[in-house]
Write an enzyme that holds these catalytic residues in place. Structure first.
Site, short mmCIF file in Angstrom:
data_model
loop_
_atom_site.label_atom_id
_atom_site.label_comp_id
_atom_site.label_asym_id
_atom_site.label_seq_id
_atom_site.Cartn_x
_atom_site.Cartn_y
_atom_site.Cartn_z
N GLY A 1 31.63 24.13 38.98
CA GLY A 1 30.13 24.09 38.94
C GLY A 1 29.69 24.75 40.29
N HIS B 1 24.53 47.06 6.27
CA HIS B 1 25.94 46.70 5.65
C HIS B 1 26.72 48.12 6.26
CE1 HIS B 1 29.47 45.30 3.77
NE2 HIS B 1 29.75 46.48 3.09
N GLY C 1 21.57 42.84 44.56
CA GLY C 1 22.35 42.43 43.38
C GLY C 1 22.71 41.23 43.12
N GLY C 2 23.04 40.26 44.20
CA GLY C 2 23.26 39.18 44.44
C GLY C 2 24.69 38.71 43.80
P1 FAD Z 1 21.89 35.16 43.02
O1 FAD Z 1 22.34 36.13 42.15
O2 FAD Z 1 23.09 34.04 43.49
O3 FAD Z 1 21.30 35.88 44.22
C1 FAD Z 1 20.89 35.02 45.43
C2 FAD Z 1 21.06 36.15 46.65
O4 FAD Z 1 20.51 35.43 47.76
C3 FAD Z 1 22.30 36.47 47.16
O5 FAD Z 1 22.79 37.65 47.08
C4 FAD Z 1 22.44 35.80 48.41
O6 FAD Z 1 23.27 36.85 49.65
C5 FAD Z 1 20.94 35.90 49.06
N1 FAD Z 1 20.60 34.98 50.06
C6 FAD Z 1 20.83 33.39 49.96
N2 FAD Z 1 20.00 32.94 51.00
C7 FAD Z 1 19.80 33.82 51.85
C8 FAD Z 1 18.84 34.07 52.85
N3 FAD Z 1 18.64 33.06 53.46
N4 FAD Z 1 18.20 34.91 53.39
C9 FAD Z 1 18.65 36.25 52.65
N5 FAD Z 1 19.43 36.30 51.33
C10 FAD Z 1 19.80 34.93 51.02
N6 FAD Z 1 25.02 34.56 34.51
C11 FAD Z 1 24.80 35.27 33.00
O7 FAD Z 1 23.88 35.24 32.56
N7 FAD Z 1 25.78 35.90 32.39
C12 FAD Z 1 27.21 35.94 32.81
O8 FAD Z 1 27.91 36.56 32.29
C13 FAD Z 1 27.46 35.38 34.16
N8 FAD Z 1 28.70 35.43 34.52
C14 FAD Z 1 28.97 35.00 35.82
C15 FAD Z 1 30.06 35.00 36.31
C16 FAD Z 1 30.53 34.56 37.29
C17 FAD Z 1 32.06 34.50 37.96
C18 FAD Z 1 29.43 33.76 38.16
C19 FAD Z 1 29.82 33.04 39.67
C20 FAD Z 1 28.17 33.69 37.63
C21 FAD Z 1 27.99 34.14 36.31
N9 FAD Z 1 26.76 34.05 36.01
C22 FAD Z 1 26.39 34.57 34.79
C23 FAD Z 1 25.56 33.45 36.69
C24 FAD Z 1 24.63 34.44 37.44
O9 FAD Z 1 25.38 35.25 38.22
C25 FAD Z 1 23.72 33.80 38.07
O10 FAD Z 1 22.90 32.94 37.45
C26 FAD Z 1 22.54 34.69 38.85
O11 FAD Z 1 23.31 35.51 39.70
C27 FAD Z 1 21.47 33.88 39.58
O12 FAD Z 1 20.49 34.72 40.10
P2 FAD Z 1 19.65 34.37 41.37
O13 FAD Z 1 18.68 35.46 41.61
O14 FAD Z 1 18.83 33.15 41.01
O15 FAD Z 1 20.86 34.12 42.46
#
Ligand code: FAD
Length: 482
Positions: free
Chosen positions: A273, A446, A42-43
């Site tokens: 950021g 509406h 779920g990240g």
């Molecule tokens: P991530 O979700 O960051 O997932 C990356 C995953 O990779 C992580 O689980 C990490 O543990 C794993 N990982 C990293 N390195 C390794 C490795 N070497 N081996 C194995 N696993 C690894 N975006 C929106 O669109 N709407 C929102 O309302 C929104 N709200 C947000 C609120 C907050 C407080 C934050 C911090 C962010 C928000 N975002 C929002 C941004 C959004 O969360 C990110 O853009 C999104 O999660 C990016 O997805 P991703 O799959 O690129 O990476």
């Protein structure tokens, strides 16, 4: 002794909305897939970002509405917030969604490996578990979806107690009395407005001259007014220089255009950021280009400098949005599946869950002008929407930006109730190359908030019914200009 290498068509590294969506689509396409995640499937989005923040924002909004419900005839006595219970509910929400993702992966034969991935060769990755166990996966293709992490600045080391990041702030079981937020961007403003509703005194320090830098100036200005109304102090064009702990709290030294200010608070939220996690995965070792900031350059098929290795989501750079990561995940999966797919998105919406909510798509008026467009705009206030008035949520407006001559819809900005949901209509319109008339001529049901999008489009030609505006010919007569 190390296990024998596992063989997969594709290894996906990172289980966020980029990685898990790619893994699921690859499973649908019949590929054998390993999804490697070192923390939680779920990240950031599902565990520490989008979902938990929106769950808490929902609670805060409800709490505020109940406190003010007397006016509409509902008596709510002894209203109190129990953040411990709110956190328990939030955890339940996250668990439901992350369990759902794991089940979907399982259902499609995607193997989830818990551990940290590191490229050993261009076709082999090692996965080290926290218990010291290791697994090697040999693959034909890989997708790197390792996301991003919060940026730190000098003098503000994140310690999880006095200086915190968004992850810490979303886990609090008690609202702080006073918070100073360094960075008036999306995350800082969402969390600031959330805790203001729980009674926290909020101060925001933003280095640039507007909140939500890069967003339409009208929206940023309206957000300043909303902050003032909610007694949130905002220092623009200001810099947090450092802090020290004293008896009465943390004293933060802030340089403002009017001179130095000492802000006393209980906790500092650093939200300046996020930086991409392209380093530390072994990519440089196998010859994949990673830039100085840790972002991985990709082409339109999301291929890195080694074409069988793809990168998606936050790790390839802005916009850092969950739906952008997911879209890239789908494209990468389809390309690996042999489909003639490219990432060719015309309109990327963005939502900010402040109060009022904000959503934008396409170009702002300033963007369009910078790019050389000759523009005209239409604006419609929610105060003139029957639906908004009947729900008591009238703050904000819809603004449309179009090109003079062609009438092409260039951008839409919404600030107000359900802005994040309303923006999808505008996204589809821009994606399909619609004109501002297409929005104006489409009949909207509406009474709905979506009528405001139609009326803003009508207002662009002086034809909105529920706000005072004039058709261009009358404007010409009255003012000598169109
Ligand atoms: P991530 O979700 O960051 O997932 C990356 C995953 O990779 C992580 O689980 C990490 O543990 C794993 N990982 C990293 N390195 C390794 C490795 N070497 N081996 C194995 N696993 C690894 N975006 C929106 O669109 N709407 C929102 O309302 C929104 N709200 C947000 C609120 C907050 C407080 C934050 C911090 C962010 C928000 N975002 C929002 C941004 C959004 O969360 C990110 O853009 C999104 O999660 C990016 O997805 P991703 O799959 O690129 O990476």
């Amino acid at each position: 002794m190390a296990n024998a290498p596992m063989k997969k068509d594709v290894v996906v590294i990172g289980g966020g909305p980029g990685g898990y969506v790619a893994a699921i689509r690859l499973g649908q396409l019949g590929k054998s897939v390993a999804l490697v995640e070192k923390e939680q499937v779920g990240g950031v989005c599902l565990n520490w970002g989008c979902i938990p923040s929106k769950a808490l924002i929902h609670i805060a909004k409800l709490y505020e509405e109940m406190k003010n419900a007397e006016e509409i005839g509902i008596t709510c006595k002894n209203i109190a917030i129990d953040l411990k219970k709110a956190q328990a509910w939030k955890i339940g929400v996250v668990k439901k969604l992350t369990t759902g993702v794991s089940q979907l992966c399982k259902g499609l034969g995607v193997e989830i490996l818990k551990g940290t991935a590191d490229f050993e060769t261009p076709n082999r990755v090692s996965v080290k578990g926290s218990n010291g166990g290791a697994q090697t996966v040999e693959f034909t293709n890989a997708i790197v979806a390792t996301g991003s992490r919060p940026i730190e600045i000098p003098g503000f080391k994140i310690d999880g107690k006095q200086v915190v990041d968004s992850k810490d702030a979303l886990d609090w079981t008690e609202a702080p009395n006073r918070i100073l937020i360094v960075g008036g961007g999306v995350i800082g403003m969402e969390i600031g407005m959330l805790y203001q509703k729980f009674g926290t005194k909020v101060t925001v320090v933003e280095m640039l001259d507007q909140l939500l830098p890069g967003t339409d100036a009208d929206i940023a200005q309206f957000l300043m007014i909303a902050c003032r109304k909610r007694e949130i102090t905002v220092h623009l064009s200001s810099k947090a220089l450092g802090w020290e702990k004293k008896k009465d709290g943390l004293h933060v030294n802030v340089e403002t255009p009017k001179g130095k200010v000492n802000v006393v608070c209980d906790v500092i939220l650093l939200s300046v950021g996020r930086s991409p996690n392209g380093k530390g995965v072994g990519l440089e070792r196998i010859g994949v280009r990673v830039d100085a900031k840790g972002a991985i350059p990709v082409n339109q098929k999301l291929q890195t400098s080694l074409p069988h290795i793809f990168a998606i989501g936050d790790v390839v750079g802005p916009p850092l949005l969950a739906h952008k990561a997911s879209k890239e995940g789908l494209v990468a999966a389809e390309v690996i599946g042999g489909k003639p797919e490219v990432y060719d998105v015309q309109a990327m919406p963005a939502a900010v869950f402040t109060d009022p909510e904000i959503a934008t798509v396409g170009m702002s008026e300033e963007d369009a002008k910078r790019k050389g467009y000759s523009t005209f705009t239409g604006k419609f206030p929610f105060a003139a929407s029957g639906r908004a008035v009947s729900t008591g949520a009238t703050e904000g407006f819809v603004k449309v930006v179009a090109e003079k001559g062609t009438n092409l819809l260039l951008g839409v900005q919404i600030m107000g109730p359900s802005a994040a949901d309303l923006i999808s209509e505008a996204t589809l319109a821009i994606e399909m190359g619609a004109s501002v008339e297409d929005l104006a001529l489409t009949v909207h049901p509406h009474p709905t908030l979506s009528e405001s999008v139609m009326e803003a489009a009508e207002a662009a030609h002086g034809k909105a019914i529920h706000t005072v505006n004039r058709t261009p010919s009358q404007v010409t007569r009255a003012h000598g200009t169109v």
